[in-house]
Design an enzyme around this catalytic site. Structure first.
Site, mmCIF file in Angstrom:
data_model
loop_
_atom_site.group_PDB
_atom_site.id
_atom_site.type_symbol
_atom_site.label_atom_id
_atom_site.label_comp_id
_atom_site.label_asym_id
_atom_site.label_seq_id
_atom_site.Cartn_x
_atom_site.Cartn_y
_atom_site.Cartn_z
ATOM 1 N N SER A 54 0.843 -1.189 0.000
ATOM 2 C CA SER A 54 0.000 0.000 0.000
ATOM 3 C C SER A 54 0.881 1.241 0.000
ATOM 4 O O SER A 54 2.092 1.152 0.133
ATOM 5 C CB SER A 54 -0.915 -0.013 1.218
ATOM 6 O OG SER A 54 -1.801 -1.104 1.101
ATOM 7 N N GLY A 55 0.239 2.398 -0.151
ATOM 8 C CA GLY A 55 1.000 3.641 -0.214
ATOM 9 C C GLY A 55 1.171 4.130 -1.644
ATOM 10 O O GLY A 55 1.806 5.154 -1.878
ATOM 11 N N HIS A 56 0.605 3.364 -2.596
ATOM 12 C CA HIS A 56 0.729 3.728 -4.014
ATOM 13 C C HIS A 56 -0.604 4.179 -4.604
ATOM 14 O O HIS A 56 -0.799 4.167 -5.816
ATOM 15 C CB HIS A 56 1.247 2.544 -4.828
ATOM 16 C CG HIS A 56 2.529 1.978 -4.330
ATOM 17 N ND1 HIS A 56 3.655 2.749 -4.190
ATOM 18 C CD2 HIS A 56 2.871 0.733 -3.919
ATOM 19 C CE1 HIS A 56 4.638 1.991 -3.729
ATOM 20 N NE2 HIS A 56 4.182 0.774 -3.543
ATOM 21 N N HIS A 218 9.163 3.189 -3.952
ATOM 22 C CA HIS A 218 9.209 2.973 -2.507
ATOM 23 C C HIS A 218 10.234 3.909 -1.894
ATOM 24 O O HIS A 218 10.717 3.670 -0.798
ATOM 25 C CB HIS A 218 9.596 1.540 -2.176
ATOM 26 C CG HIS A 218 8.712 0.549 -2.837
ATOM 27 N ND1 HIS A 218 8.998 0.030 -4.075
ATOM 28 C CD2 HIS A 218 7.526 0.033 -2.468
ATOM 29 C CE1 HIS A 218 8.016 -0.787 -4.423
ATOM 30 N NE2 HIS A 218 7.115 -0.803 -3.474
#
Lengths: 333, 210
Positions: A54-56, A218
């Site tokens: 996640s985080g994208h 990342h």
């Protein structure tokens, strides 16, 4: 760390709940999992699944819907999802016509999806996978695990999703996804780092006047650091590296993405796109479709990536098919 | 060498050691990876501890299988499938054994090496956990060939794993995120090799103390 979160460890769960509340017509969550699936799973077609850390956002769940993904599996922030979760997604969306996994080339993603694939095979589910590796910053050699998969993955979702929606069989969906992958090149850069909530501090540092060229999604290192230059110069530098890898030539037809990494305003992305188009045009390359915006982000990292997909008639027609998802809508003219 | 209860004890100690070294492992990963190895391993092993405390497994193979699935499901990243595969392969080697001998332990290590090579498409010298595991297996096998005690085998495994992990400092990473650093990865210990050495060290220490 200054973030609009509650407890860092609850971020993933709360984000997924928030997404399903935002798009109830598109998404539902499989109970006790971090898997979001498409609301309407009635049509008999090959299922397309993607996923990753996640985080994208909006990757991956943002692309669930007609003409793209049937399910997205969310791992922890910047960490691949685990095989049991991927396996749940596979079982949930398989309609007996097989499942294609679209995986980005990060060793964790590849291994976890491989294990899930083995689990599904043991259950007699027809399943296959493709690995996206569009990032030209990291050379494919015996010294690496190959190129990373970055923003170009969204175009693979679009093309594989369109092929599945047309009712193609698994073998054909996989073949066209692989063709797309061989024709996609991307390259990114970072202006500033991002902070993973559980770590609490930026995962790299850049001086006020420095940029990192070739960084992945990342905040992991790119190829090198340099003094900041103008948008035009940086765009040309990234484009030159793409061209050095697989030159796009006069007469080629392409689709392009100018992807924001999370903290770069649209204004700057359009400035980049302005130069990007001029560079392609000077070469005599025809731009069929342009996407500018945030498609695959890296939390609040500032920076962008350029993606070029060389089209043929088949890819072009699949790219033009309608898609209706929270993050990408394409209306067929 | 060990019955089911002792294997549970050894794995419990390994889980504790991972927890104690969570910060250290994360720092090693911060230097050349994405900085979450310790966090991920500690999460995985906390589920292993839970499984160990719940019991209910009939054989050592059962136990390894459950622990392997815990690691796969909760470590995440690349370490989950790699450590998970090691445990699942170990489980297959053990079949329905009720006692684990020193030579069984070496079979576990050998099966783990093969499983990890297959899963990670990697080999020795690429700055990965294999650079601790392979010398550990080889050193143990060498000592066993000399018909020395199980304790000696375990000690040799521990020492070789620790040295292997330290020696990864000099290597250029060729797998995983660290590979993108190329030459810049030199001078940093591989976090996967470090955690492997910690686990094998804990197993040795458990039997040395028991």
């Amino acid at each position: 760390m200054k973030k609009l979160i509650n407890q860092p460890e609850n971020s993933l769960n709360e984000m997924l709940s928030g997404m399903t509340k935002a798009y109830p017509d598109y998404l539902k969550r499989l109970e006790h999992t971090n898997v979001l699936v498409r609301q309407n799973l009635d049509n008999q077609k090959v299922a397309v699944i993607s996923g990753g850390g996640s985080g994208h956002e909006p990757t991956h769940a943002g692309y669930i819907g007609t003409g793209m993904l049937d399910a997205a599996v969310a791992g922890d922030i910047f960490t691949s999802p685990t095989p049991d979760q991927i396996y749940e997604a596979i079982k949930a969306v398989d309609r007996g016509r097989g499942v294609l996994l679209v995986v980005k080339n990060y060793s964790g993603d590849v291994m976890n999806f491989d294990m899930a694939k083995e689990m599904a095979e043991m259950e007699g589910i027809e399943i296959d996978s493709v690995i996206v590796n569009d990032d030209v910053a990291v050379e494919d050699s015996t010294f690496t695990t190959g190129r990373r998969g970055i923003a170009g993955t969204v175009l693979v979702h679009k093309i594989a999703g369109a092929a599945a929606e047309r009712g193609w069989n698994l073998q054909k969906v996989k073949a066209v996804a692989e063709k797309a992958i061989t024709h996609i090149r991307s390259m990114g850069m970072a202006l500033s780092p991002c902070t993973v909530p559980s770590a609490g501090k930026p995962n790299f540092t850049l001086a006020e006047d420095e940029v990192e060229i070739g960084t992945g999604i990342h905040g992991e290192p790119g190829t090198h650091r340099e003094k900041i230059k103008t948008a035009d110069e940086i765009t040309k530098e990234l484009f030159d590296q793409i061209q050095a890898d697989t030159p796009f030539k006069k007469g080629d037809e392409v689709a392009v993405i100018v992807n924001g990494m999370g903290a770069t305003p649209l204004m700057e992305l359009y400035i980049v796109n302005n130069k990007f188009h001029d560079l392609l045009k000077t070469l005599g390359v025809h731009i069929h479709q342009t996407f500018v915006g945030e498609f695959m982000t890296s939390l609040e990292m500032a920076g962008m990536s350029l993606t070029v997909l060389k089209l043929d008639d088949e890819l072009k027609s699949l790219l033009d098919d309608s898609a209706d998802t929270p993050a990408l809508k394409i209306i067929k003219h | 060498m060990a019955n089911l209860n002792q294997v549970v004890g050894a794995l419990n100690l390994a889980a504790d050691i991972i927890e104690e070294n969570k910060q250290h492992l994360t720092e090693l990963d911060g230097a050349i990876g994405d900085g979450d190895h310790g966090i991920n391993m500690s999460r995985g092993f906390s589920f292993v501890k839970k499984t160990l405390s719940e019991g209910g497994f009939e054989t050592v193979a059962d136990l390894f299988k459950k622990c392997g699935m815990d690691l796969v499901a909760h470590v995440g990243g690349a370490s989950g499938p790699l450590f998970g595969t090691a445990f699942l392969k170990a489980s297959m080697v053990l079949k329905d054994k009720t006692e684990v001998s020193a030579s069984d332990y070496l079979s576990i290590l050998k099966a783990s090496v093969e499983g990890i090579k297959m899963r990670g498409k990697s080999d020795a010298g690429e700055k990965t956990m294999l650079d601790a595991l392979i010398p550990a297996y080889e050193a143990g096998a060498e000592v066993e060939k000399q018909e020395k005690s199980a304790q000696e085998v375990l000690k040799a495994v521990k020492a070789a794993a620790a040295k292997g992990a330290e020696d990864t400092e000099a290597l250029v990473a060729k797998k995983g995120r660290a590979s993108y650093l190329g030459e810049r990865s030199i001078g940093h210990q591989d976090p996967g090799a470090a955690s492997t050495a910690l686990i094998l060290g804990a197993v040795s220490d458990f039997f040395a103390a028991s």
